[in-house]
Write an enzyme that holds these catalytic residues in place. Structure first.
Site, PDB file in Angstrom:
ATOM      1  N   LYS A  64       0.830  -1.211   0.000  1.00 56.56           N
ATOM      2  CA  LYS A  64       0.000   0.000   0.000  1.00 56.56           C
ATOM      3  C   LYS A  64       0.866   1.262   0.000  1.00 56.56           C
ATOM      4  O   LYS A  64       0.657   2.179  -0.801  1.00 56.56           O
ATOM      5  CB  LYS A  64      -0.946   0.017   1.224  1.00 56.56           C
ATOM      6  CG  LYS A  64      -1.862  -1.201   1.296  1.00 56.56           C
ATOM      7  CD  LYS A  64      -2.773  -1.166   2.500  1.00 56.56           C
ATOM      8  CE  LYS A  64      -2.074  -1.268   3.846  1.00 56.56           C
ATOM      9  NZ  LYS A  64      -1.406  -2.581   4.086  1.00 56.56           N
ATOM     10  N   ARG A 106      -9.625   0.714   8.646  1.00 55.74           N
ATOM     11  CA  ARG A 106      -9.294  -0.670   8.977  1.00 55.74           C
ATOM     12  C   ARG A 106     -10.434  -1.352   9.712  1.00 55.74           C
ATOM     13  O   ARG A 106     -10.309  -2.544  10.039  1.00 55.74           O
ATOM     14  CB  ARG A 106      -8.046  -0.696   9.871  1.00 55.74           C
ATOM     15  CG  ARG A 106      -6.738  -0.989   9.095  1.00 55.74           C
ATOM     16  CD  ARG A 106      -5.625  -0.778  10.066  1.00 55.74           C
ATOM     17  NE  ARG A 106      -4.448  -1.548   9.849  1.00 55.74           N
ATOM     18  CZ  ARG A 106      -3.307  -1.033   9.354  1.00 55.74           C
ATOM     19  NH1 ARG A 106      -3.236   0.194   8.950  1.00 55.74           N
ATOM     20  NH2 ARG A 106      -2.240  -1.790   9.268  1.00 55.74           N
ATOM     21  N   ARG A 112      11.597  -5.370   4.774  1.00 58.30           N
ATOM     22  CA  ARG A 112      11.271  -3.943   4.577  1.00 58.30           C
ATOM     23  C   ARG A 112      12.186  -3.019   5.368  1.00 58.30           C
ATOM     24  O   ARG A 112      12.508  -3.265   6.520  1.00 58.30           O
ATOM     25  CB  ARG A 112       9.824  -3.701   5.024  1.00 58.30           C
ATOM     26  CG  ARG A 112       9.487  -2.214   5.155  1.00 58.30           C
ATOM     27  CD  ARG A 112       8.018  -1.937   5.170  1.00 58.30           C
ATOM     28  NE  ARG A 112       7.256  -2.670   6.167  1.00 58.30           N
ATOM     29  CZ  ARG A 112       5.923  -2.723   6.184  1.00 58.30           C
ATOM     30  NH1 ARG A 112       5.216  -2.101   5.264  1.00 58.30           N
ATOM     31  NH2 ARG A 112       5.291  -3.412   7.116  1.00 58.30           N
ATOM     32  N   ARG A 140      11.216  -1.324  10.986  1.00 57.19           N
ATOM     33  CA  ARG A 140      10.138  -1.104  11.948  1.00 57.19           C
ATOM     34  C   ARG A 140      10.157  -2.146  13.056  1.00 57.19           C
ATOM     35  O   ARG A 140      10.420  -3.317  12.804  1.00 57.19           O
ATOM     36  CB  ARG A 140       8.794  -1.172  11.230  1.00 57.19           C
ATOM     37  CG  ARG A 140       8.457   0.119  10.526  1.00 57.19           C
ATOM     38  CD  ARG A 140       7.292  -0.015   9.595  1.00 57.19           C
ATOM     39  NE  ARG A 140       6.133  -0.705  10.158  1.00 57.19           N
ATOM     40  CZ  ARG A 140       4.975  -0.782   9.546  1.00 57.19           C
ATOM     41  NH1 ARG A 140       4.801  -0.203   8.365  1.00 57.19           N
ATOM     42  NH2 ARG A 140       3.959  -1.422  10.083  1.00 57.19           N
ATOM     43  N   ARG A 184      -0.993  -9.128  13.410  1.00 54.38           N
ATOM     44  CA  ARG A 184      -1.486  -8.114  12.464  1.00 54.38           C
ATOM     45  C   ARG A 184      -2.370  -8.753  11.393  1.00 54.38           C
ATOM     46  O   ARG A 184      -3.375  -8.182  10.982  1.00 54.38           O
ATOM     47  CB  ARG A 184      -0.306  -7.367  11.824  1.00 54.38           C
ATOM     48  CG  ARG A 184       0.311  -6.349  12.768  1.00 54.38           C
ATOM     49  CD  ARG A 184       1.773  -6.138  12.496  1.00 54.38           C
ATOM     50  NE  ARG A 184       2.023  -5.338  11.322  1.00 54.38           N
ATOM     51  CZ  ARG A 184       3.216  -5.279  10.703  1.00 54.38           C
ATOM     52  NH1 ARG A 184       4.233  -5.995  11.157  1.00 54.38           N
ATOM     53  NH2 ARG A 184       3.373  -4.525   9.660  1.00 54.38           N
TER      54      ARG A 184
HETATM   55  P1  ADP Z   1       2.176  -1.936   3.179  1.00 52.37           P
HETATM   56  O1  ADP Z   1       2.181  -0.434   3.159  1.00 52.37           O
HETATM   57  O2  ADP Z   1       0.962  -2.519   2.512  1.00 52.37           O
HETATM   58  O3  ADP Z   1       2.393  -2.517   4.542  1.00 52.37           O
HETATM   59  P2  ADP Z   1       4.743  -1.654   1.790  1.00 52.37           P
HETATM   60  O4  ADP Z   1       4.438  -0.780   0.639  1.00 52.37           O
HETATM   61  O5  ADP Z   1       5.486  -1.058   2.937  1.00 52.37           O
HETATM   62  O6  ADP Z   1       3.403  -2.426   2.296  1.00 52.37           O
HETATM   63  O7  ADP Z   1       5.558  -2.907   1.220  1.00 52.37           O
HETATM   64  C1  ADP Z   1       6.038  -3.944   2.078  1.00 52.37           C
HETATM   65  C2  ADP Z   1       7.414  -4.406   1.589  1.00 52.37           C
HETATM   66  O8  ADP Z   1       7.262  -5.084   0.344  1.00 52.37           O
HETATM   67  C3  ADP Z   1       8.394  -3.266   1.325  1.00 52.37           C
HETATM   68  O9  ADP Z   1       9.683  -3.703   1.696  1.00 52.37           O
HETATM   69  C4  ADP Z   1       8.301  -3.033  -0.192  1.00 52.37           C
HETATM   70  O10 ADP Z   1       9.535  -2.549  -0.734  1.00 52.37           O
HETATM   71  C5  ADP Z   1       7.982  -4.429  -0.710  1.00 52.37           C
HETATM   72  N1  ADP Z   1       7.059  -4.430  -1.866  1.00 52.37           N
HETATM   73  C6  ADP Z   1       5.988  -3.629  -2.068  1.00 52.37           C
HETATM   74  N2  ADP Z   1       5.349  -3.964  -3.209  1.00 52.37           N
HETATM   75  C7  ADP Z   1       6.023  -5.021  -3.719  1.00 52.37           C
HETATM   76  C8  ADP Z   1       5.858  -5.825  -4.901  1.00 52.37           C
HETATM   77  N3  ADP Z   1       4.848  -5.609  -5.752  1.00 52.37           N
HETATM   78  N4  ADP Z   1       6.747  -6.826  -5.110  1.00 52.37           N
HETATM   79  C9  ADP Z   1       7.765  -7.052  -4.244  1.00 52.37           C
HETATM   80  N5  ADP Z   1       7.985  -6.337  -3.134  1.00 52.37           N
HETATM   81  C10 ADP Z   1       7.120  -5.322  -2.863  1.00 52.37           C
HETATM   82  P1  AMP Z   2       0.818   0.199   9.054  1.00 53.84           P
HETATM   83  O1  AMP Z   2       1.928   1.212   8.969  1.00 53.84           O
HETATM   84  O2  AMP Z   2      -0.355   0.558   8.196  1.00 53.84           O
HETATM   85  O3  AMP Z   2       1.310  -1.211   8.812  1.00 53.84           O
HETATM   86  O4  AMP Z   2       0.299   0.256  10.559  1.00 53.84           O
HETATM   87  C1  AMP Z   2       1.136  -0.064  11.652  1.00 53.84           C
HETATM   88  C2  AMP Z   2       0.303  -0.223  12.926  1.00 53.84           C
HETATM   89  O5  AMP Z   2      -0.345   1.022  13.242  1.00 53.84           O
HETATM   90  C3  AMP Z   2      -0.841  -1.248  12.863  1.00 53.84           C
HETATM   91  O6  AMP Z   2      -0.406  -2.583  13.116  1.00 53.84           O
HETATM   92  C4  AMP Z   2      -1.774  -0.712  13.950  1.00 53.84           C
HETATM   93  O7  AMP Z   2      -1.278  -1.010  15.238  1.00 53.84           O
HETATM   94  C5  AMP Z   2      -1.654   0.800  13.756  1.00 53.84           C
HETATM   95  N1  AMP Z   2      -2.648   1.337  12.775  1.00 53.84           N
HETATM   96  C6  AMP Z   2      -2.365   1.905  11.581  1.00 53.84           C
HETATM   97  N2  AMP Z   2      -3.482   2.315  10.967  1.00 53.84           N
HETATM   98  C7  AMP Z   2      -4.516   1.973  11.786  1.00 53.84           C
HETATM   99  C8  AMP Z   2      -5.928   2.098  11.696  1.00 53.84           C
HETATM  100  N3  AMP Z   2      -6.518   2.660  10.622  1.00 53.84           N
HETATM  101  N4  AMP Z   2      -6.667   1.645  12.731  1.00 53.84           N
HETATM  102  C9  AMP Z   2      -6.085   1.093  13.814  1.00 53.84           C
HETATM  103  N5  AMP Z   2      -4.770   0.927  13.955  1.00 53.84           N
HETATM  104  C10 AMP Z   2      -3.968   1.359  12.957  1.00 53.84           C
END
Ligand code: ADP
Ligand code: AMP
Length: 220
Positions: free
Chosen positions: A15, A89, A128, A162, A173
């Site tokens: 995302k 969410r 990541r 993270r 999660r």
């Molecule tokens: P989210 O925001 O949904 O938690 P991220 O955008 O942070 O996900 O992506 C999670 C990890 O996967 C990051 O390390 C990113 O570089 C990698 N990633 C994202 N999209 C892809 C993809 N299409 N293919 C491979 N790796 C990806």
């Molecule tokens: P994310 O960066 O989206 O992976 O979110 C990291 C963490 O933040 C999650 O595991 C939750 O603990 C909290 N969080 C983020 N967005 C929300 C949301 N919309 N509602 C509740 N908790 C959230």
């Protein structure tokens, strides 16, 4: 014309990665509740402490807190549209978002459902790292920075992992996602907003599929 998009999918679906591409290509503002909460936890306030504990366990922060954060941003930010990343969410957050936008004379235009296999997510989150300065998202194997330890975008050497990106927290999660967030798939399907994409594909391909759904960016 405004365009408001939700990126919906489990942790690690991509995302944030796609939100940043959309910001680059279109005049949109990314609203990531995860980023807002990570900022809140460093504030040293009582709320920050509670948030940190909940996030580290992989649980969801309360609806009141996240809806409050989004309300503030929507009130304070002028934009041609918003990309909601990691929000809503829960069904309660989804209803609140609809109310907030309708109060501004706006609506959600599309909900991009980022479809992935759970198996891919462990590798996605464990590899990541992000730039602490500009927020660029990297991955050890699928998207490493060109020069080790240096951000491609801003040159910062503050590359971070993270605290919640470990297999144990991911389990919680994912459970939270299936229990509380996945019902939003049906919610937006019923509203005819849901647009599924294959988020297992390579980053550029996923971006292409999303662009196909949203159409050409509008010239400023
Ligand atoms: P989210 O925001 O949904 O938690 P991220 O955008 O942070 O996900 O992506 C999670 C990890 O996967 C990051 O390390 C990113 O570089 C990698 N990633 C994202 N999209 C892809 C993809 N299409 N293919 C491979 N790796 C990806
Ligand atoms: P994310 O960066 O989206 O992976 O979110 C990291 C963490 O933040 C999650 O595991 C939750 O603990 C909290 N969080 C983020 N967005 C929300 C949301 N919309 N509602 C509740 N908790 C959230």
């Amino acid at each position: 014309m405004t365009t408001n998009i939700i990126l919906l999918g489990p942790p690690g679906a991509g995302k944030g990665t796609q939100a940043r591409r959309l910001v680059e290509e279109r005049d949109l503002v990314q609203l990531s509740t995860g980023d807002m909460l990570r900022e809140a936890r460093t504030s040293g306030t009582e709320m920050g402490k509670v948030v940190a504990e909940v996030m580290d366990k992989g649980q969801l922060v309360t609806d009141e807190i996240v809806i409050g954060l989004i309300r503030e941003k929507l009130e304070d930010t002028k934009a041609a549209g918003f990309i909601f990343d990691g929000f809503p969410r829960t069904l309660r957050q989804a209803d609140a978002l609809e109310d907030l936008l309708s109060g501004m004379g706006q609506k959600i235009d599309a909900v991009i459902e980022m479809q992935v296999d759970d198996g891919a997510l462990v590798d996605r989150v464990s590899g990541r790292y992000t730039c602490g300065n500009c927020g660029e998202v990297y991955h050890d194997t699928t998207r490493p920075s060109a020069k080790e330890g240096v951000c491609d975008v801003c040159g910062s050497t503050d590359l971070r992992r993270r605290a919640d990106d470990n297999a144990e927290s991911l389990k919680t999660r994912l459970l939270e996602y299936y229990k509380k967030t996945s019902p939003l798939i049906g919610y937006y399907y019923a509203k005819q907003k849901l647009r599924p994409v294959d988020a297992l594909a390579e980053i550029g391909k996923v971006g292409h599929e999303i662009a196909g759904i949203l159409g050409q960016p509008v010239e400023a």
